[in-house]
Scaffold this active site. Structure first.
Site, short mmCIF file in Angstrom:
data_model
loop_
_atom_site.label_atom_id
_atom_site.label_comp_id
_atom_site.label_asym_id
_atom_site.label_seq_id
_atom_site.Cartn_x
_atom_site.Cartn_y
_atom_site.Cartn_z
N ASN A 53 0.83 -1.20 0.00
CA ASN A 53 0.00 0.00 0.00
C ASN A 53 0.87 1.26 0.00
OD1 ASN A 53 -2.43 1.70 0.37
ND2 ASN A 53 -3.39 -0.21 0.99
N ARG A 54 0.40 2.33 0.62
CA ARG A 54 1.06 3.63 0.50
C ARG A 54 1.78 4.04 1.77
NH1 ARG A 54 -3.50 3.36 -2.56
NH2 ARG A 54 -3.22 4.06 -4.71
N HIS A 81 3.38 0.15 -2.79
CA HIS A 81 3.67 -1.28 -3.00
C HIS A 81 5.16 -1.57 -3.18
CE1 HIS A 81 -0.48 -2.03 -2.84
NE2 HIS A 81 -0.80 -1.91 -4.12
N HIS A 89 -1.63 -9.50 -4.24
CA HIS A 89 -2.38 -8.54 -5.04
C HIS A 89 -3.07 -9.19 -6.24
CE1 HIS A 89 -3.35 -4.66 -6.89
NE2 HIS A 89 -2.89 -4.05 -5.81
N TYR A 128 -6.06 -9.92 -8.79
CA TYR A 128 -7.32 -9.32 -9.22
C TYR A 128 -8.28 -10.46 -9.54
CZ TYR A 128 -5.07 -4.75 -10.16
OH TYR A 128 -4.41 -3.54 -10.08
N ASP A 146 -10.87 2.07 -3.01
CA ASP A 146 -9.45 1.81 -2.82
C ASP A 146 -9.13 2.18 -1.38
OD1 ASP A 146 -6.83 1.13 -3.19
OD2 ASP A 146 -6.38 2.69 -4.67
N GLN A 183 -7.62 -4.23 2.38
CA GLN A 183 -7.79 -3.22 1.34
C GLN A 183 -8.72 -3.76 0.26
OE1 GLN A 183 -6.20 -0.24 1.60
NE2 GLN A 183 -6.55 0.72 -0.39
N GLU A 205 -6.86 -7.26 -0.29
CA GLU A 205 -5.46 -7.37 0.11
C GLU A 205 -5.36 -7.30 1.63
OE1 GLU A 205 -3.39 -4.20 -2.15
OE2 GLU A 205 -5.32 -4.10 -3.20
#
Length: 347
Positions: A80-81, A106, A176, A178, A246, A283, A309
């Site tokens: 993440n951030r 990430h 991660h 999808y 998000d 997440q 996530e």
């Protein structure tokens, strides 16, 4: 959780290394690449026995090597951030990769998703390993990471992460993939989502968390199953900022035992996904930036897939609460362990 033996075999070498396949008695098969410890494919029958890939993926090896959208990747050292791509630890300020404006996303440009992991088969398990040297991406300490993948005959894919470090360093690992349970990569709007959380982290325009907020009465309330598409249509400032979902949900119980935290059902195929984790955060990302991305199903558009996530909280290392910040620091002699399970069933 009782795990039944699965089959693990090495496939032919492609690109940066071999591929490995895990399979079970339910006609499921999972393909994993040591490049980025990446989940590349998960083929699952629907209620009529028709097998399709429920993961988004690239159509060529070049896409996997670059992996600009982190498809299926293992993310580290920091998932993440991280605000301004920096943190203080034991009185020292560290500057790490800025790869999303002024911020870290990430793991940075050369995060774990762009590394070749070692691989070995151990009984029913694929074990991947990576050494991240001191100073890697700006992070202190040499970190040794191991990730074990195991698929059982009930359709549960267990991801078991372990790590150690020779110096204090932040660590926050996640997967991660999808998902599109319809198996066609077209749209996730009809997917029915449940997330067992009463709080979610609101963010600023850079998607850095600002505060916890209750989900009750908002688009973020998935305590009872709701279609993702209907919620994407809500006039919600937080959704406008992110172009969709998000956001990190605050899971009950914090970090601890493996427990169920989310469930997704796709009505037309009958496929369902249950997420279990030991982590405090989840997440939910609704694939907002998938715009004309070349994929195995054709060109992916926004909301072609979703991610769930399991992780620590975004920017937690910079929390004003010293207990929260210390909770994501791995020190010499300590042992990091995280488990997440993705359980696929057809109902």
């Amino acid at each position: 959780m009782t795990m039944v033996l699965s089959r693990v075999r090495r496939l032919t070498d492609e690109g940066a290394g071999p591929l490995f396949m895990l399979s079970n008695s339910l006609d499921m098969s999972v393909v994993i690449s040591p490049w980025g410890a990446t989940l590349r494919s998960w083929r699952v029958p629907d209620r009529y026995g028709r097998v399709a890939d429920i993961l988004l993926g690239y159509p060529s090896e070049k896409g996997w090597q670059e992996n600009l959208h982190f498809m299926g990747a293992t993310v580290g050292r920091w998932a993440n951030r991280m605000s301004n791509a920096r943190f203080s630890l034991d009185g020292r300020l560290f500057q790490v990769d800025r790869n999303e404006g002024n911020h870290l996303l990430h793991g940075g440009y050369t995060g774990f998703h762009r590394r070749l992991w070692s691989a070995r088969i151990q009984d029913d398990t694929l074990v991947l390993g990576l050494t991240s040297p001191d100073g890697d991406g700006g992070f202190p300490g040499a970190v040794n990471v191991q990730l074990a993948y195991r698929l059982d005959d009930e359709g549960r894919l267990l991801l078991d992460y372990q790590a150690s470090s020779d110096a204090p360093t932040p660590i926050n690992l996640t997967a991660h993939p999808y998902f599109n349970l319809g198996g066609d990569g077209r749209d996730i709007r009809d997917h029915q989502l449940r997330i067992d959380a009463e709080q979610v982290l609101h963010t600023d325009k850079a998607l850095i968390p600002t505060h916890q907020a209750p989900v009750a009465g908002s688009a973020f309330d998935f305590r009872s199953p709701a279609p993702i598409g209907a919620r994407l249509s809500w006039l919600e400032p937080q959704l406008t900022l992110a172009g969709g979902f998000d956001h990190c949900y605050v899971l009950p119980g914090g970090r601890g035992d493996l427990r169920e935290v989310a469930h997704v059902h796709e009505p037309s195929s009958g496929r369902s996904l249950t997420v279990l984790t030991t982590e405090p955060g989840l997440q939910f990302y609704s694939g907002n930036h998938l715009r004309l991305v070349p994929g195995r199903h054709g060109l992916y558009q926004a909301h072609a897939g979703f991610c769930l996530e399991a992780q620590a909280f975004p920017n937690q290392i910079n929390s004003p609460d010293p207990v929260q910040a210390e909770a994501v620091v791995l020190r010499p002699g300590q042992h990091y362990r995280q488990q997440t399970c993705y359980w696929l069933q057809t109902l």
